[in-house]
Each structure stands twice: as C-alpha cells, then as structure tokens.
Design a protein around this motif. Structure first.
Motif, PDB file in Angstrom:
ATOM      1  N   ILE A  50     -94.272 -53.331  73.244  1.00  0.00           N
ATOM      2  CA  ILE A  50     -94.357 -51.974  72.677  1.00  0.00           C
ATOM      3  C   ILE A  50     -92.972 -51.389  72.481  1.00  0.00           C
ATOM      4  N   THR A  51     -92.091 -51.583  73.470  1.00  0.00           N
ATOM      5  CA  THR A  51     -90.719 -51.088  73.363  1.00  0.00           C
ATOM      6  C   THR A  51     -89.989 -51.743  72.199  1.00  0.00           C
ATOM      7  N   LEU A  52     -90.160 -53.058  72.045  1.00  0.00           N
ATOM      8  CA  LEU A  52     -89.519 -53.781  70.954  1.00  0.00           C
ATOM      9  C   LEU A  52     -90.016 -53.295  69.600  1.00  0.00           C
ATOM     10  N   VAL A  53     -91.330 -53.121  69.464  1.00  0.00           N
ATOM     11  CA  VAL A  53     -91.901 -52.628  68.202  1.00  0.00           C
ATOM     12  C   VAL A  53     -91.379 -51.232  67.899  1.00  0.00           C
ATOM     13  N   ALA A  54     -91.324 -50.373  68.893  1.00  0.00           N
ATOM     14  CA  ALA A  54     -90.823 -49.008  68.684  1.00  0.00           C
ATOM     15  C   ALA A  54     -89.356 -49.025  68.264  1.00  0.00           C
ATOM     16  N   ALA A  55     -88.566 -49.894  68.858  1.00  0.00           N
ATOM     17  CA  ALA A  55     -87.140 -49.964  68.511  1.00  0.00           C
ATOM     18  C   ALA A  55     -86.932 -50.465  67.098  1.00  0.00           C
ATOM     19  N   LEU A  56     -87.760 -51.387  66.648  1.00  0.00           N
ATOM     20  CA  LEU A  56     -87.600 -51.963  65.316  1.00  0.00           C
ATOM     21  C   LEU A  56     -88.222 -51.124  64.211  1.00  0.00           C
ATOM     22  N   THR A  57     -89.119 -50.214  64.546  1.00  0.00           N
ATOM     23  CA  THR A  57     -89.815 -49.442  63.527  1.00  0.00           C
ATOM     24  C   THR A  57     -88.860 -48.675  62.628  1.00  0.00           C
ATOM     25  N   GLY A  58     -87.816 -48.085  63.171  1.00  0.00           N
ATOM     26  CA  GLY A  58     -86.879 -47.302  62.368  1.00  0.00           C
ATOM     27  C   GLY A  58     -86.100 -48.131  61.370  1.00  0.00           C
ATOM     28  N   SER A  59     -85.960 -49.434  61.614  1.00  0.00           N
ATOM     29  CA  SER A  59     -85.176 -50.256  60.707  1.00  0.00           C
ATOM     30  C   SER A  59     -86.029 -51.181  59.854  1.00  0.00           C
ATOM     31  N   CYS A  60     -87.347 -51.029  59.886  1.00  0.00           N
ATOM     32  CA  CYS A  60     -88.231 -51.905  59.105  1.00  0.00           C
ATOM     33  C   CYS A  60     -87.955 -51.815  57.618  1.00  0.00           C
ATOM     34  N   GLU A  61     -87.683 -50.611  57.126  1.00  0.00           N
ATOM     35  CA  GLU A  61     -87.418 -50.460  55.701  1.00  0.00           C
ATOM     36  C   GLU A  61     -86.188 -51.263  55.294  1.00  0.00           C
ATOM     37  N   ALA A  62     -85.152 -51.211  56.123  1.00  0.00           N
ATOM     38  CA  ALA A  62     -83.935 -51.961  55.809  1.00  0.00           C
ATOM     39  C   ALA A  62     -84.182 -53.464  55.874  1.00  0.00           C
ATOM     40  N   LEU A  63     -85.003 -53.901  56.825  1.00  0.00           N
ATOM     41  CA  LEU A  63     -85.282 -55.323  56.947  1.00  0.00           C
ATOM     42  C   LEU A  63     -86.107 -55.829  55.777  1.00  0.00           C
ATOM     43  N   ALA A  64     -86.981 -54.988  55.243  1.00  0.00           N
ATOM     44  CA  ALA A  64     -87.847 -55.395  54.149  1.00  0.00           C
ATOM     45  C   ALA A  64     -87.159 -55.257  52.788  1.00  0.00           C
ATOM     46  N   ALA A  65     -86.147 -54.444  52.713  1.00  0.00           N
ATOM     47  CA  ALA A  65     -85.467 -54.209  51.441  1.00  0.00           C
ATOM     48  C   ALA A  65     -84.677 -55.437  51.010  1.00  0.00           C
ATOM     49  N   GLN A  66     -84.545 -55.595  49.711  1.00  0.00           N
ATOM     50  CA  GLN A  66     -83.769 -56.699  49.174  1.00  0.00           C
ATOM     51  C   GLN A  66     -82.373 -56.265  48.738  1.00  0.00           C
ATOM     52  N   ARG A  67     -82.221 -54.973  48.428  1.00  0.00           N
ATOM     53  CA  ARG A  67     -80.906 -54.502  47.999  1.00  0.00           C
ATOM     54  C   ARG A  67     -80.780 -53.009  48.252  1.00  0.00           C
ATOM     55  N   ILE A  68     -79.547 -52.532  48.160  1.00  0.00           N
ATOM     56  CA  ILE A  68     -79.274 -51.106  48.269  1.00  0.00           C
ATOM     57  C   ILE A  68     -78.503 -50.678  47.029  1.00  0.00           C
ATOM     58  N   TYR A  69     -78.798 -49.483  46.554  1.00  0.00           N
ATOM     59  CA  TYR A  69     -78.187 -48.958  45.338  1.00  0.00           C
ATOM     60  C   TYR A  69     -77.710 -47.541  45.636  1.00  0.00           C
ATOM     61  N   CYS A  70     -76.467 -47.220  45.309  1.00  0.00           N
ATOM     62  CA  CYS A  70     -75.906 -45.879  45.513  1.00  0.00           C
ATOM     63  C   CYS A  70     -75.379 -45.346  44.191  1.00  0.00           C
ATOM     64  N   VAL A  71     -75.514 -44.038  43.998  1.00  0.00           N
ATOM     65  CA  VAL A  71     -75.062 -43.428  42.759  1.00  0.00           C
ATOM     66  C   VAL A  71     -74.499 -42.026  43.023  1.00  0.00           C
ATOM     67  N   ALA A  72     -73.447 -41.690  42.272  1.00  0.00           N
ATOM     68  CA  ALA A  72     -72.868 -40.348  42.279  1.00  0.00           C
ATOM     69  C   ALA A  72     -72.387 -40.060  40.861  1.00  0.00           C
ATOM     70  N   ASP A  73     -72.591 -38.844  40.420  1.00  0.00           N
ATOM     71  CA  ASP A  73     -72.131 -38.419  39.094  1.00  0.00           C
ATOM     72  C   ASP A  73     -71.877 -36.923  39.157  1.00  0.00           C
ATOM     73  N   ASP A  74     -70.611 -36.545  39.196  1.00  0.00           N
ATOM     74  CA  ASP A  74     -70.245 -35.137  39.278  1.00  0.00           C
ATOM     75  C   ASP A  74     -68.962 -34.906  38.478  1.00  0.00           C
ATOM     76  N   ALA A  75     -68.311 -33.789  38.687  1.00  0.00           N
ATOM     77  CA  ALA A  75     -67.094 -33.469  37.937  1.00  0.00           C
ATOM     78  C   ALA A  75     -65.931 -34.406  38.281  1.00  0.00           C
ATOM     79  N   ASN A  76     -65.972 -35.045  39.454  1.00  0.00           N
ATOM     80  CA  ASN A  76     -64.882 -35.913  39.906  1.00  0.00           C
ATOM     81  C   ASN A  76     -65.003 -37.343  39.413  1.00  0.00           C
ATOM     82  N   LEU A  77     -66.215 -37.883  39.513  1.00  0.00           N
ATOM     83  CA  LEU A  77     -66.383 -39.298  39.206  1.00  0.00           C
ATOM     84  C   LEU A  77     -67.817 -39.639  38.851  1.00  0.00           C
ATOM     85  N   LYS A  78     -67.947 -40.816  38.293  1.00  0.00           N
ATOM     86  CA  LYS A  78     -69.250 -41.430  38.064  1.00  0.00           C
ATOM     87  C   LYS A  78     -69.175 -42.780  38.754  1.00  0.00           C
ATOM     88  N   MET A  79     -70.157 -43.052  39.617  1.00  0.00           N
ATOM     89  CA  MET A  79     -70.083 -44.255  40.425  1.00  0.00           C
ATOM     90  C   MET A  79     -71.471 -44.841  40.614  1.00  0.00           C
TER      91      MET A  79
END
Length: 154
Positions: free
Chosen positions: A7-36
């Motif tokens: 139970i402790t192990l499952v509870a500890a891993l629950t918060g990171s399940c999304e990251a473990l299941a994800a295949q990639r990460i995408y970040c974006v910013a677009d403002d007066a300073n930059l587009k990234m």
C-alpha cells in the motif's frame, strides 16, 4: 506487513504514474520576449531520463550584436533536468561557435497543475552573457528575460 508495504509503495508511485505512462513532454512559451517550444521523449532504458531533447527559441526583442535571433536547441545543450510527480526543471546552456563570445542559459521551472496532473505551469528565465573583450574572460549580461511557460505530458 507485506500488505502495508504494498500500500505504501502504491501510494508513493501514484503521484508519478502520469510521468511513467507518458511518452514525451512538450513545453511552450510565447510572449513579448520570446517564442519557444521544447520537446523530449522519455528514455525506455533509464526511467525518468529525457531522450532526444530538441527545441526552437526565438528572441523577439534581442538587441545583442551578433546574436542569432532564432536558435535550434539540441540534446547536447540540455545540461540539467529533473522531474518528479510534482515538478519539472530544465536547464539549457550553449556558447557561441563563431564571432564574439556569448553564452545562452535557459531555465524552465514548473510545477504540476492542481486540476490536471499532465500539465505543468511555471516560468522560464533566459540570460545571454557576452564577453566584453570578445572572449569569455569578462562576461556581462547582455539580455535577461523571464516569463510564463506551460508544459504537458503526452
């Protein structure tokens, strides 16, 4: 005892399940300073490690002589990254390859959104330093900007 540990192990891993299941990460910013836009896959061999990092950064208000306004970011430039179930941090660093000496440092620092565990909200900081004599001996900050960034697990 085994049930409590499970139970402790499952509870500890629950918060990171999304990251473990994800295949990639995408970040974006677009403002007066930059587009990234930044993108990276997750390594199948090394749990949580980023693989095939890439991105494009366009500085909109650059007045730094000799600086390329649009820059391709590569895995070799990703100097540091960390991700757990609640935070994501990326640090990109590169130096000029020709012309006057300059450095670019980009930091992305985000936290998971309360209502959606696949989205991270936070900020970026970009800083460019140039050598006052054309070398790395005496660096001065030529440009420093910060703003908001959104990242998403896919």
């Amino acid at each position: 005892m085994c049930t409590r540990m499970a139970i402790t192990l499952v509870a500890a891993l629950t918060g990171s399940c999304e990251a473990l299941a994800a295949q990639r990460i995408y970040c974006v910013a677009d403002d007066a300073n930059l587009k990234m836009s930044l993108e990276s896959g997750f390594s199948a061999e090394k749990q949580g490690a980023l693989d095939r990092f890439r991105g494009v950064l366009t500085l909109k208000d650059s007045k730094v002589p000799g600086l390329v306004e649009t820059m391709r970011l590569t895995s070799a430039m990703l100097k540091q990254h960390s991700m757990d179930g609640s935070k994501l941090r990326l640090q990109v660093y590169t130096e000029s390859q020709s012309g006057p000496f300059a450095t670019l440092e980009l930091t992305v620092d985000t936290a998971v959104a309360a209502d959606d565990k696949t989205r991270f909200h936070g900020g970026y900081t970009v800083r460019i330093q140039t050598g006052t004599d054309g070398t790395r001996r005496e660096l001065k900050t030529a440009l420093a900007r910060d703003g908001r960034v959104i990242c998403e697990l896919k």
